[in-house]
Design an enzyme around this catalytic site. Structure first.
Site, PDB file in Angstrom:
ATOM      1  N   ASP A 199       0.527  -9.769   2.256  1.00  0.00           N
ATOM      2  CA  ASP A 199      -0.328  -9.119   2.908  1.00  0.00           C
ATOM      3  C   ASP A 199      -1.192  -9.646   2.060  1.00  0.00           C
ATOM      4  O   ASP A 199      -1.443  -9.480   0.938  1.00  0.00           O
ATOM      5  CB  ASP A 199      -0.700  -7.827   2.517  1.00  0.00           C
ATOM      6  CG  ASP A 199      -2.216  -7.129   3.174  1.00  0.00           C
ATOM      7  OD1 ASP A 199      -3.082  -8.546   3.631  1.00  0.00           O
ATOM      8  OD2 ASP A 199      -3.025  -6.541   3.481  1.00  0.00           O
ATOM      9  N   PRO A 257     -13.309 -10.540   1.919  1.00  0.00           N
ATOM     10  CA  PRO A 257     -13.619 -12.035   2.443  1.00  0.00           C
ATOM     11  C   PRO A 257     -14.375 -12.677   1.459  1.00  0.00           C
ATOM     12  O   PRO A 257     -14.076 -13.896   1.645  1.00  0.00           O
ATOM     13  CB  PRO A 257     -13.923 -11.717   3.516  1.00  0.00           C
ATOM     14  CG  PRO A 257     -13.831  -9.856   3.962  1.00  0.00           C
ATOM     15  CD  PRO A 257     -13.608  -9.153   2.415  1.00  0.00           C
ATOM     16  N   ASN A 310      -3.976 -11.125   2.337  1.00  0.00           N
ATOM     17  CA  ASN A 310      -5.534 -10.727   3.200  1.00  0.00           C
ATOM     18  C   ASN A 310      -6.154 -11.963   3.851  1.00  0.00           C
ATOM     19  O   ASN A 310      -7.762 -12.815   3.267  1.00  0.00           O
ATOM     20  CB  ASN A 310      -6.131 -10.426   2.575  1.00  0.00           C
ATOM     21  CG  ASN A 310      -6.214  -8.796   1.890  1.00  0.00           C
ATOM     22  OD1 ASN A 310      -6.431  -8.375   3.203  1.00  0.00           O
ATOM     23  ND2 ASN A 310      -5.809  -8.095   1.553  1.00  0.00           N
ATOM     24  N   ASN A 321      -3.795  -7.882  11.424  1.00  0.00           N
ATOM     25  CA  ASN A 321      -4.188  -6.812  11.312  1.00  0.00           C
ATOM     26  C   ASN A 321      -4.885  -6.002  12.471  1.00  0.00           C
ATOM     27  O   ASN A 321      -5.909  -6.764  12.758  1.00  0.00           O
ATOM     28  CB  ASN A 321      -4.899  -6.983   9.935  1.00  0.00           C
ATOM     29  CG  ASN A 321      -6.158  -5.486   9.427  1.00  0.00           C
ATOM     30  OD1 ASN A 321      -7.013  -6.003   9.000  1.00  0.00           O
ATOM     31  ND2 ASN A 321      -5.504  -4.495   9.568  1.00  0.00           N
ATOM     32  N   HIS A 381       0.752  -8.053  -2.521  1.00  0.00           N
ATOM     33  CA  HIS A 381      -0.898  -7.899  -1.415  1.00  0.00           C
ATOM     34  C   HIS A 381      -1.951  -8.360  -2.510  1.00  0.00           C
ATOM     35  O   HIS A 381      -1.946  -7.998  -3.442  1.00  0.00           O
ATOM     36  CB  HIS A 381      -0.562  -5.963  -2.169  1.00  0.00           C
ATOM     37  CG  HIS A 381      -1.776  -5.558  -1.104  1.00  0.00           C
ATOM     38  ND1 HIS A 381      -2.381  -3.889  -0.979  1.00  0.00           N
ATOM     39  CD2 HIS A 381      -2.847  -6.231  -0.006  1.00  0.00           C
ATOM     40  CE1 HIS A 381      -3.140  -4.323  -0.185  1.00  0.00           C
ATOM     41  NE2 HIS A 381      -3.146  -4.963   0.142  1.00  0.00           N
ATOM     42  N   GLU A 434      -3.513  10.857 -11.727  1.00  0.00           N
ATOM     43  CA  GLU A 434      -4.304   9.909 -10.931  1.00  0.00           C
ATOM     44  C   GLU A 434      -2.931   9.160 -11.243  1.00  0.00           C
ATOM     45  O   GLU A 434      -3.244   8.621  -9.542  1.00  0.00           O
ATOM     46  CB  GLU A 434      -4.889   9.994 -12.761  1.00  0.00           C
ATOM     47  CG  GLU A 434      -5.909  10.147 -12.690  1.00  0.00           C
ATOM     48  CD  GLU A 434      -7.396   9.613 -13.689  1.00  0.00           C
ATOM     49  OE1 GLU A 434      -8.156  10.048 -13.122  1.00  0.00           O
ATOM     50  OE2 GLU A 434      -6.695   9.280 -14.146  1.00  0.00           O
ATOM     51  N   GLU A 457       0.833  -0.993  -0.050  1.00  0.00           N
ATOM     52  CA  GLU A 457      -0.204  -0.126   0.112  1.00  0.00           C
ATOM     53  C   GLU A 457       0.688   1.282   0.049  1.00  0.00           C
ATOM     54  O   GLU A 457       0.585   2.371   0.773  1.00  0.00           O
ATOM     55  CB  GLU A 457      -1.317   0.084   1.012  1.00  0.00           C
ATOM     56  CG  GLU A 457      -2.172  -1.382   0.697  1.00  0.00           C
ATOM     57  CD  GLU A 457      -3.224  -0.619   2.108  1.00  0.00           C
ATOM     58  OE1 GLU A 457      -3.614   0.237   2.337  1.00  0.00           O
ATOM     59  OE2 GLU A 457      -3.828  -1.667   2.474  1.00  0.00           O
ATOM     60  N   PHE A 509     -12.518  -6.213  13.110  1.00  0.00           N
ATOM     61  CA  PHE A 509     -11.707  -7.293  12.108  1.00  0.00           C
ATOM     62  C   PHE A 509     -10.605  -7.145  12.442  1.00  0.00           C
ATOM     63  O   PHE A 509      -9.337  -5.874  13.276  1.00  0.00           O
ATOM     64  CB  PHE A 509     -11.715  -7.151  10.162  1.00  0.00           C
ATOM     65  CG  PHE A 509     -10.581  -8.515   9.859  1.00  0.00           C
ATOM     66  CD1 PHE A 509     -10.939  -9.715  10.369  1.00  0.00           C
ATOM     67  CD2 PHE A 509      -9.082  -8.763   9.912  1.00  0.00           C
ATOM     68  CE1 PHE A 509     -10.380 -11.062  10.283  1.00  0.00           C
ATOM     69  CE2 PHE A 509      -8.088  -8.758  10.314  1.00  0.00           C
ATOM     70  CZ  PHE A 509      -8.294 -10.722   9.711  1.00  0.00           C
TER      71      PHE A 509
END
Length: 552
Positions: free
Chosen positions: A407, A361, A409, A476, A356, A271, A235, A481
């Protein structure tokens, strides 16, 4: 936030009195609401033991103050204190973060404690008929007045919390003294990109503490305090990589490699600056960059869909990426580790990978496919490097060692972690959600095309997590969470973990009522991982049948 739909109590409260016969027959009462009325002047302390309550109706009484013990009713979502004579509110009321409605109409409140700003799930705050200051009343009258008032209170709440105690350094094993080794440390850290750090997601954090200019100081301080030899970040905003992280870390002897998420390629230059991605930094006094690679999962999904609609509609639409750098250990690192001159001539390489995975979920299948893609590409990188650089880099283990930071997730009981830590996963694993991936998944078997065996997709690495056996209860930590989703994996048998940085003190979080991060003292919603690894080096050639490990 809040994410769960709130159903207010029914205003037509119905009362049922249990008969003596029902009680004698053992009927149980189940009640979550309580109403106390009749011009009550004080409340019994036994009320605060009713922690199961979700609604408390205390309106139309003669209460002049509310005890701080009311905060013990942590399940309350509805609290009505209207039409009393309350002159002040306890600061502890701000710890009742489950509250959705707080009615304080027609009391004698002149000020509100700033701690009320911590009630980030509050949807209704009623304050009519109180002699409050005009600026507070004006805020209440604005559109979305409750939210604006809570933000104002939270942003002006002074931070009295002391800094958390230092995280402990946990030794796992001693270095191997019987052979040549190289010691180096690795950090893995999701720094929470600025555009994701919103009050909608992190309503419990003051806006000034979510601001990137504030958070980045604590983030770089944490990174530098660990003084890791290799740093893997997720990130990282594109502009911040070049203007902040690379600048700060180059000054301290690091070089780096960064790639943004795939969406950047279709954006304007302006951007593109705000697209996040993954970065790897390494100390140039210890490592030399040999190769760098970017792995774009949506491109791999497109090229390997094999007619799978799930691959095209679910995986290809996600723009997550991974990066990898092939590093050569400098002689100085080996000599620092051993304390002896390095007399070997072979190059010693290591591949560091950082990824990443998708966050949602509901997309466990996508995370698992992305992980398979990444490991497959990492295997390709290692195989090609091994062939092009020939046997001079392989040593006795026959391959280039891997350090994988990510990460993911994904929790420790997920298909993703099962795949990485056990060497494979069943093609009918529940995380695939019974979607048709089979034909395309064979392309990502690290044992080559059609490398499935007995309905199982395998990979060729022997990976171990640096943080095993619950060494970190969560990586995390948000209100909604708390769990382990960040990992450092490394390949066996070449690498071992000697020590890791332990978790943040749980008692500090509980005692200070920190329900989630970021927080003014914690700059990201993730905690960093930090491990010291030991790389076992090849023995030098035998002399009279005896290995000379670094001439020690």
């Amino acid at each position: 936030m809040p994410k769960e739909k709130y159903e207010p109590p029914d205003p037509r409260r119905m009362y049922t009195i249990m008969s003596s016969e029902e009680a004698a027959n053992g009927k149980k009462s189940h009640w979550a609401e309580l109403e106390i009325s009749g011009k009550v002047r004080s409340l019994s302390s036994s009320l605060w033991s009713l922690t199961h309550l979700t609604a408390l109706h205390l309106s139309d009484n003669s209460l002049s103050c509310i005890p701080s013990d009311i905060a013990k009713l942590h399940n309350l979502v509805y609290l009505d204190l209207s039409h009393n004579q309350i002159q002040s509110l306890p600061a502890e009321l701000g710890n009742m973060v489950s509250l959705r409605e707080l009615h304080l109409n027609y009391n004698q409140l002149r000020v509100l404690p700033f701690e009320l700003g911590k009630l980030f799930q509050l949807q209704t705050l009623s304050l009519k008929g109180n002699p409050l200051t005009q600026d507070i009343l004006n805020l209440c009258l604005e559109p979305d007045g409750t939210r604006r008032l809570l933000n104002y209170l939270l942003d002006n709440l002074s931070v009295s919390t002391e800094q958390p105690p230092p995280r402990s350094w946990i030794m796992l094993q001693e270095p191997d003294r019987t052979r040549p080794t190289a010691l180096f440390s690795v950090m893995c850290y999701n720094v929470l990109c600025d555009k994701y750090a919103t009050r909608q997601l992190y309503g419990y954090c003051p806006s000034w503490a979510l601001n990137w200019d504030y958070r980045k100081k604590a983030i770089i301080q944490e990174i530098l305090s660990c003084n890791a030899d290799i740093i893997s970040l997720q990130e990282v905003e594109t502009e911040q990589y070049y203007s902040f992280f690379l600048v700060e870390l180059k000054e301290r002897g690091y070089n780096g490699f960064f790639s943004p998420k795939s969406r950047a390629r279709t954006m304007s230059e302006q951007e593109r600056k705000h697209v996040d991605g993954c970065a790897i930094f390494f100390k140039t006094e210890k490592f030399t960059l040999v190769q760098k690679h970017t792995v774009e999962f949506n491109q791999l999904a497109m090229a390997n869909s094999e007619g799978s609609e799930a691959m095209l509609n679910r995986v290809m639409t996600k723009d997550n990426i991974g990066v990898a750098v092939l590093l050569e250990l400098r002689k100085e690192l080996i000599e620092m580790s051993s304390g002896k001159p390095h007399l070997g001539t072979e190059k010693q390489l290591i591949l560091v990978a950082n990824a990443h995975m998708h966050w949602d979920p509901e997309y466990s299948d996508v995370k698992l496919v992305q992980t398979m893609m990444f490991l497959s590409e990492v295997k390709n990188i290692i195989d090609k490097a091994s062939r092009s650089l020939k046997s001079s880099v392989l040593g006795e283990c026959g391959t280039i060692p891997l350090v994988l930071c990510a990460d993911l997730n994904s929790l420790p009981d997920s298909g993703v972690v099962e795949y990485l830590s056990t060497g494979g996963v069943e093609t009918n694993h529940k995380d695939f959600k019974e979607l048709r991936y089979n034909e395309s998944l064979t392309n990502f078997s690290c044992n080559g095309k059609n490398g499935m065996t007995n309905g199982r997709i395998t990979h060729g690495f022997k990976l171990k997590s640096a943080y095993e056996n619950g060494l970190m209860p969560y990586t995390n930590y948000t209100f909604d969470f708390k769990g382990i989703i960040d990992y450092i994996f490394y390949s066996k048998p070449q690498l071992n973990t000697l020590a890791i940085l332990g978790p943040l003190d749980h008692h500090w979080l509980v005692e200070n009522n920190i329900s989630g991060c970021p927080h003014p003292l914690i700059p990201s919603d993730h905690f960093s991982l930090f491990a010291q690894l030991e790389l076992l080096l090849p023995f030098l050639p035998q002399v009279n049948g005896i290995h000379l490990p670094g001439r020690r």
